[in-house]
Design a protein around this motif. Structure first.
Motif, PDB file in Angstrom:
ATOM      1  N   GLY A  45      48.822  32.560  38.383  1.00 38.68           N
ATOM      2  CA  GLY A  45      47.748  32.303  37.419  1.00 38.68           C
ATOM      3  C   GLY A  45      46.359  32.731  37.888  1.00 38.68           C
ATOM      4  O   GLY A  45      45.612  33.422  37.234  1.00 38.68           O
ATOM      5  N   LEU A  46      45.880  32.668  39.123  1.00 38.54           N
ATOM      6  CA  LEU A  46      44.643  33.187  39.935  1.00 38.54           C
ATOM      7  C   LEU A  46      44.847  34.643  39.978  1.00 38.54           C
ATOM      8  O   LEU A  46      43.746  35.313  39.847  1.00 38.54           O
ATOM      9  N   LYS A  47      45.979  35.247  40.483  1.00 35.07           N
ATOM     10  CA  LYS A  47      46.179  36.579  40.607  1.00 35.07           C
ATOM     11  C   LYS A  47      46.044  37.076  39.354  1.00 35.07           C
ATOM     12  O   LYS A  47      45.051  38.227  39.086  1.00 35.07           O
ATOM     13  N   ALA A  48      46.204  36.625  38.197  1.00 35.98           N
ATOM     14  CA  ALA A  48      45.857  37.222  36.630  1.00 35.98           C
ATOM     15  C   ALA A  48      44.483  37.185  36.364  1.00 35.98           C
ATOM     16  O   ALA A  48      44.024  38.061  35.587  1.00 35.98           O
TER      17      ALA A  48
ATOM     18  N   GLY B 216      42.130  37.583  38.856  1.00 37.94           N
ATOM     19  CA  GLY B 216      41.404  38.651  39.601  1.00 37.94           C
ATOM     20  C   GLY B 216      41.509  38.330  40.974  1.00 37.94           C
ATOM     21  O   GLY B 216      40.703  38.802  41.840  1.00 37.94           O
ATOM     22  N   ALA B 217      42.188  37.153  41.476  1.00 41.51           N
ATOM     23  CA  ALA B 217      42.176  36.812  42.775  1.00 41.51           C
ATOM     24  C   ALA B 217      43.046  37.696  43.451  1.00 41.51           C
ATOM     25  O   ALA B 217      44.252  38.204  43.112  1.00 41.51           O
ATOM     26  N   VAL B 218      42.720  38.258  44.678  1.00 41.36           N
ATOM     27  CA  VAL B 218      43.631  39.151  45.720  1.00 41.36           C
ATOM     28  C   VAL B 218      44.083  38.498  46.822  1.00 41.36           C
ATOM     29  O   VAL B 218      43.360  37.941  47.649  1.00 41.36           O
ATOM     30  N   PHE B 219      45.380  38.215  46.918  1.00 33.25           N
ATOM     31  CA  PHE B 219      45.882  37.291  48.042  1.00 33.25           C
ATOM     32  C   PHE B 219      46.323  38.250  49.368  1.00 33.25           C
ATOM     33  O   PHE B 219      46.981  39.195  49.034  1.00 33.25           O
ATOM     34  N   VAL B 220      45.815  37.787  50.495  1.00 36.37           N
ATOM     35  CA  VAL B 220      46.173  38.636  51.409  1.00 36.37           C
ATOM     36  C   VAL B 220      46.666  37.627  52.834  1.00 36.37           C
ATOM     37  O   VAL B 220      46.487  36.475  52.686  1.00 36.37           O
ATOM     38  N   ASP B 221      47.431  38.177  53.639  1.00 35.80           N
ATOM     39  CA  ASP B 221      48.087  37.400  54.644  1.00 35.80           C
ATOM     40  C   ASP B 221      46.932  37.280  55.798  1.00 35.80           C
ATOM     41  O   ASP B 221      46.755  36.270  56.379  1.00 35.80           O
ATOM     42  N   GLU B 222      46.196  38.320  56.175  1.00 34.15           N
ATOM     43  CA  GLU B 222      45.090  38.569  57.116  1.00 34.15           C
ATOM     44  C   GLU B 222      43.798  39.195  56.664  1.00 34.15           C
ATOM     45  O   GLU B 222      43.861  39.871  55.825  1.00 34.15           O
TER      46      GLU B 222
ATOM     47  N   ILE C 110      41.672  24.948  44.154  1.00 26.78           N
ATOM     48  CA  ILE C 110      41.947  25.875  42.954  1.00 26.78           C
ATOM     49  C   ILE C 110      40.635  26.028  42.041  1.00 26.78           C
ATOM     50  O   ILE C 110      40.422  27.077  41.683  1.00 26.78           O
ATOM     51  N   GLN C 111      39.782  25.034  42.111  1.00 26.42           N
ATOM     52  CA  GLN C 111      38.652  24.963  41.400  1.00 26.42           C
ATOM     53  C   GLN C 111      37.592  25.830  42.013  1.00 26.42           C
ATOM     54  O   GLN C 111      36.669  26.730  41.553  1.00 26.42           O
ATOM     55  N   ILE C 112      37.608  25.869  43.450  1.00 28.98           N
ATOM     56  CA  ILE C 112      36.729  26.995  44.411  1.00 28.98           C
ATOM     57  C   ILE C 112      36.995  28.466  43.860  1.00 28.98           C
ATOM     58  O   ILE C 112      36.306  29.260  43.687  1.00 28.98           O
ATOM     59  N   VAL C 113      38.440  28.734  43.702  1.00 26.93           N
ATOM     60  CA  VAL C 113      38.954  30.351  43.452  1.00 26.93           C
ATOM     61  C   VAL C 113      38.392  30.388  42.061  1.00 26.93           C
ATOM     62  O   VAL C 113      37.605  31.487  41.788  1.00 26.93           O
ATOM     63  N   ASP C 114      38.436  29.509  40.902  1.00 31.84           N
ATOM     64  CA  ASP C 114      38.115  29.742  39.644  1.00 31.84           C
ATOM     65  C   ASP C 114      36.694  29.993  39.371  1.00 31.84           C
ATOM     66  O   ASP C 114      36.257  30.748  38.902  1.00 31.84           O
TER      67      ASP C 114
END
Length: 322
Positions: free
Chosen positions: A55-58, A60-66, A26-30
């Protein structure tokens, strides 16, 4: 005159919640969001918890499957804490994507172990784990197809047919039930006495510690709540461990709003723990929800103290220092 609330003793397991690998991921994404700005792309859920992911999406993280869902970009691409097959970073390099690996170091240890056993010792690898789990997919993807054989149950261990019974080694997913895994290993060892074991247990310290705390509490409570997500392996194992250790009723709950209050009618002693990807704020939310309905007292049951922390990837160490 207000209705008197019934008494409830809450036995709170410790350790519980975030482990060092989850905290690091989580710290890496932040830190990536702070240093490089949004968007930061993350392949799969960084950890198995919807509250954390949202929380990370809010931010600016964008989660993808591939990876093919990610446009050509100079922005960071982060691999989840569960680890990935070798083909994933290779594909990222082929596209010149700037990627950061948030794999838990204890999962990476299993990856390296599998490589050494296969390439240097020419062993056929038996992986004890759950089919389809991202960690299992990542571990099997470290070696050529067919080099790793998956065993999920005691029955699998009894019926597994190796290429060479005298040339085996076993490794495990890091988030398994300690007792279930021991039973499977016992069968494999009895059938194949020369099978090699890992130098150190693959089931991680956090999984082991959380299960031991649950065992300490489960026999003394009327019900147990495990705070965690349905797709979290370590959370599901905690629920199973509670039931096997004598708890009459154990349930996995993501948020306080998910609690079925009818099922807790008559409960006077309640155990609460949290899976390794569940933040403490959700534990507090659930305790608060019970405090609104019951006259609560809290007894913390501590079975181990954790002080482990893992180094951040090189690309983010300066950002962390700043």
């Amino acid at each position: 005159m207000s209705e008197q609330r019934p008494p409830l003793e809450i036995r709170l397991c410790a350790p519980r919640g975030f482990c060092a690998g989850v905290d690091r991921a989580i710290q890496i994404v932040d830190l990536a969001l702070e240093r490089y700005g949004p968007p930061v792309y993350v392949r799969h859920e960084i950890v198995h918890n919807r509250f954390v992911v949202d929380g990370l999406k809010a931010k600016g993280a964008v989660f993808v499957d591939e990876l093919d869902e990610i446009p050509d970009t100079d922005q960071p691409v982060i691999f989840s804490a569960h680890g990935v097959a070798k083909a994933v970073p290779e594909a990222a390099k082929a596209r010149n994507l700037f990627h950061i690996d948030a794999t838990c170091p204890l999962v990476t240890k299993v990856h390296r172990e599998a490589e050494i056993l296969h390439r240097k010792k020419a062993r056929e690898i038996v992986l004890i784990g759950h089919a389809g789990h991202p960690e299992v997919i990542g571990t099997m993807g470290q070696l050529p197809t067919g080099a790793v054989r998956l065993v999920e149950t005691e029955e699998d261990a009894r019926t597994f047919t190796p290429k060479d019974p005298d040339n085996l080694a076993w490794i495990t997913q890091t988030t398994l039930s300690v007792d279930d895994t021991a039973a499977i290993v016992a069968i494999l060892t009895e059938r194949f006495p020369s099978i090699l074991a890992p130098h150190k247990d693959d089931i991680c310290y956090a999984t082991t510690n959380r299960q031991e705390a649950v065992k300490e509490v489960a026999g003394d409570v009327d019900a147990m709540i495990v705070v965690g997500a349905p797709n979290s392996s370590n959370s599901q194992r905690l629920r199973e461990v509670a039931e096997r250790a004598g708890c009459p009723f154990a349930v996995l709950v993501q948020r306080a709003s998910d609690i079925d209050w009818n099922r807790f009618a008559g409960v006077r002693r309640l155990g609460i723990t949290a899976g390794a990807s569940a933040p403490e704020v959700l534990v507090e939310e659930i305790i608060d929800a019970f405090a609104q309905r019951y006259e609560t007292t809290i007894d913390v049951v501590t079975t181990a103290t954790e002080d482990i922390a893992f180094a951040l990837p090189r690309q983010l160490r300066q950002a962390a220092a700043e």
